[in-house]
Design a protein around this motif. Structure first.
Motif, PDB file in Angstrom:
ATOM      1  N   MET A   1       3.551 -17.609  30.355  1.00  0.00           N
ATOM      2  CA  MET A   1       3.937 -16.129  30.419  1.00  0.00           C
ATOM      3  C   MET A   1       4.126 -15.521  29.087  1.00  0.00           C
ATOM      4  N   THR A   2       3.453 -14.387  28.616  1.00  0.00           N
ATOM      5  CA  THR A   2       3.680 -13.737  27.348  1.00  0.00           C
ATOM      6  C   THR A   2       4.979 -12.996  27.359  1.00  0.00           C
ATOM      7  N   THR A   3       5.936 -13.041  26.232  1.00  0.00           N
ATOM      8  CA  THR A   3       6.862 -12.369  26.044  1.00  0.00           C
ATOM      9  C   THR A   3       6.575 -11.196  25.448  1.00  0.00           C
ATOM     10  N   ARG A   4       7.579 -10.099  25.542  1.00  0.00           N
ATOM     11  CA  ARG A   4       7.398  -8.894  24.660  1.00  0.00           C
ATOM     12  C   ARG A   4       7.339  -9.174  23.200  1.00  0.00           C
ATOM     13  N   SER A   5       8.172 -10.115  22.790  1.00  0.00           N
ATOM     14  CA  SER A   5       8.026 -10.190  21.234  1.00  0.00           C
ATOM     15  C   SER A   5       6.806 -11.105  20.719  1.00  0.00           C
ATOM     16  N   GLN A   6       5.973 -11.436  21.639  1.00  0.00           N
ATOM     17  CA  GLN A   6       4.829 -12.099  21.492  1.00  0.00           C
ATOM     18  C   GLN A   6       3.393 -11.164  21.618  1.00  0.00           C
ATOM     19  N   VAL A   7       3.594  -9.949  21.476  1.00  0.00           N
ATOM     20  CA  VAL A   7       2.464  -9.219  21.919  1.00  0.00           C
ATOM     21  C   VAL A   7       1.876  -8.605  20.923  1.00  0.00           C
ATOM     22  N   LEU A   8       2.321  -8.594  19.758  1.00  0.00           N
ATOM     23  CA  LEU A   8       1.625  -8.264  18.376  1.00  0.00           C
ATOM     24  C   LEU A   8       0.756  -9.460  17.643  1.00  0.00           C
ATOM     25  N   ASP A   9      -0.481  -9.447  17.732  1.00  0.00           N
ATOM     26  CA  ASP A   9      -1.134 -10.408  16.816  1.00  0.00           C
ATOM     27  C   ASP A   9      -0.720 -10.434  15.412  1.00  0.00           C
ATOM     28  N   ARG A  10      -0.805 -11.430  14.664  1.00  0.00           N
ATOM     29  CA  ARG A  10      -0.658 -11.530  13.199  1.00  0.00           C
ATOM     30  C   ARG A  10      -1.850 -10.739  12.456  1.00  0.00           C
ATOM     31  N   THR A  11      -3.099 -10.594  13.009  1.00  0.00           N
ATOM     32  CA  THR A  11      -3.994 -10.042  12.464  1.00  0.00           C
ATOM     33  C   THR A  11      -3.796  -8.595  12.574  1.00  0.00           C
ATOM     34  N   VAL A  12      -3.339  -8.049  13.722  1.00  0.00           N
ATOM     35  CA  VAL A  12      -2.960  -6.570  13.835  1.00  0.00           C
ATOM     36  C   VAL A  12      -1.968  -6.083  12.767  1.00  0.00           C
ATOM     37  N   ALA A  13      -1.022  -7.041  12.952  1.00  0.00           N
ATOM     38  CA  ALA A  13       0.310  -7.039  12.161  1.00  0.00           C
ATOM     39  C   ALA A  13      -0.177  -6.668  10.687  1.00  0.00           C
ATOM     40  N   GLN A  14      -1.059  -7.454   9.814  1.00  0.00           N
ATOM     41  CA  GLN A  14      -1.554  -7.375   8.859  1.00  0.00           C
ATOM     42  C   GLN A  14      -2.137  -6.170   8.559  1.00  0.00           C
ATOM     43  N   ALA A  15      -2.944  -5.667   9.447  1.00  0.00           N
ATOM     44  CA  ALA A  15      -3.710  -4.482   9.188  1.00  0.00           C
ATOM     45  C   ALA A  15      -2.825  -3.386   9.277  1.00  0.00           C
ATOM     46  N   MET A  16      -1.811  -3.229  10.209  1.00  0.00           N
ATOM     47  CA  MET A  16      -0.878  -2.228  10.231  1.00  0.00           C
ATOM     48  C   MET A  16       0.117  -2.213   8.879  1.00  0.00           C
ATOM     49  N   SER A  17       0.288  -3.545   8.682  1.00  0.00           N
ATOM     50  CA  SER A  17       1.071  -3.563   7.305  1.00  0.00           C
ATOM     51  C   SER A  17       0.175  -3.104   6.012  1.00  0.00           C
ATOM     52  N   GLY A  18      -1.100  -3.101   5.906  1.00  0.00           N
ATOM     53  CA  GLY A  18      -1.928  -2.802   5.086  1.00  0.00           C
ATOM     54  C   GLY A  18      -1.989  -1.364   4.899  1.00  0.00           C
ATOM     55  N   TRP A 132       4.017   1.609  14.211  1.00  0.00           N
ATOM     56  CA  TRP A 132       4.945   0.796  14.034  1.00  0.00           C
ATOM     57  C   TRP A 132       6.171   0.942  15.123  1.00  0.00           C
ATOM     58  N   ASN A 133       6.354   2.398  15.455  1.00  0.00           N
ATOM     59  CA  ASN A 133       7.498   2.596  16.097  1.00  0.00           C
ATOM     60  C   ASN A 133       7.105   2.387  17.550  1.00  0.00           C
ATOM     61  N   ARG A 134       5.782   2.633  17.980  1.00  0.00           N
ATOM     62  CA  ARG A 134       5.268   2.371  19.279  1.00  0.00           C
ATOM     63  C   ARG A 134       5.426   1.031  19.577  1.00  0.00           C
ATOM     64  N   VAL A 135       4.986   0.085  18.884  1.00  0.00           N
ATOM     65  CA  VAL A 135       4.869  -1.225  18.896  1.00  0.00           C
ATOM     66  C   VAL A 135       6.342  -2.023  19.116  1.00  0.00           C
ATOM     67  N   MET A 136       7.037  -1.419  18.084  1.00  0.00           N
ATOM     68  CA  MET A 136       8.507  -2.018  18.356  1.00  0.00           C
ATOM     69  C   MET A 136       9.237  -1.683  19.574  1.00  0.00           C
ATOM     70  N   VAL A 137       9.118  -0.358  19.938  1.00  0.00           N
ATOM     71  CA  VAL A 137       9.717   0.128  21.056  1.00  0.00           C
ATOM     72  C   VAL A 137       9.304  -0.751  22.151  1.00  0.00           C
ATOM     73  N   SER A 138       7.909  -0.702  22.269  1.00  0.00           N
ATOM     74  CA  SER A 138       6.982  -1.351  23.554  1.00  0.00           C
ATOM     75  C   SER A 138       7.525  -2.929  23.459  1.00  0.00           C
ATOM     76  N   ARG A 139       7.877  -3.450  22.464  1.00  0.00           N
ATOM     77  CA  ARG A 139       8.337  -4.815  22.598  1.00  0.00           C
ATOM     78  C   ARG A 139       9.967  -4.997  22.617  1.00  0.00           C
ATOM     79  N   ARG A 140      10.708  -3.779  22.319  1.00  0.00           N
ATOM     80  CA  ARG A 140      11.988  -3.875  22.681  1.00  0.00           C
ATOM     81  C   ARG A 140      12.604  -4.676  21.635  1.00  0.00           C
ATOM     82  N   ILE A 141      12.088  -4.497  20.500  1.00  0.00           N
ATOM     83  CA  ILE A 141      12.735  -5.380  19.362  1.00  0.00           C
ATOM     84  C   ILE A 141      14.140  -4.475  18.910  1.00  0.00           C
ATOM     85  N   PRO A 142      15.244  -5.515  19.070  1.00  0.00           N
ATOM     86  CA  PRO A 142      16.356  -4.849  18.374  1.00  0.00           C
ATOM     87  C   PRO A 142      16.639  -4.538  17.230  1.00  0.00           C
ATOM     88  N   PRO A 143      17.436  -3.629  16.732  1.00  0.00           N
ATOM     89  CA  PRO A 143      17.656  -3.296  15.418  1.00  0.00           C
ATOM     90  C   PRO A 143      18.380  -4.402  14.679  1.00  0.00           C
TER      91      PRO A 143
END
Length: 148
Positions: A1-18, A132-143
């Motif tokens: 089962m996929t957890t919320r913290s695993q939802v963002l693929d590394r390539t997507v994160a790199q594109a967003m970071s770029g 980024w906000n939508r990804v982090m809120v969707s994943r419930r990443i804490p501060p």
């Protein structure tokens, strides 16, 4: 089962970071960029991004007074200059889009303070932080997990 913290693929994160890095660099004002990203993160209730960008804003010399009053920037006329206020108005308009578009007067106000290239980077930065906000809120990443 996929957890919320695993939802963002590394390539997507790199594109967003770029996109984030390019827009921030092209804006040419790291302190203003942090104010913009904090304001969007406030509107989107993203605690992770707020924690991260508040820390970065302090490193870029944003005053504690500006950080304290950012959520009420429209009323804090002496705390934010007209360029900052135009950027914050555009940030809110792009983030919320309540009418389905950015009002002409908000766009024109920003265009008086930013040339076409910097305006494009400002809009790109707002789009990036909203992503980024939508990804982090969707994943419930804490501060608190950000380390420079």
């Amino acid at each position: 089962m996929t957890t919320r913290s695993q939802v963002l693929d590394r390539t997507v994160a790199q594109a967003m970071s770029g996109l984030s890095a390019t827009a921030k660099k092209g804006l040419g004002d790291p302190a203003l960029a942090e104010l913009v990203m904090i304001r969007a993160s406030q509107l989107n209730h993203c605690a992770f991004c707020l924690g991260m960008h508040l820390s970065l804003a302090r490193k870029h010399g944003v005053s504690e007074l500006q950080l304290d009053l950012l959520s009420a920037w429209e009323e804090a006329e002496d705390v934010f200059d007209e360029r900052e206020r135009a950027a914050l108005a555009l940030t809110e308009a792009v983030t919320v889009l309540t009418d389905g578009f950015v009002p002409d007067e908000v766009y024109e106000r920003a265009a008086r303070h930013f040339d076409d290239v910097r305006l494009a980077h400002l809009i790109g930065l707002v789009v990036a932080i909203n992503n980024w906000n939508r990804v982090m809120v969707s994943r419930r990443i804490p501060p608190g997990g950000y380390t420079p």
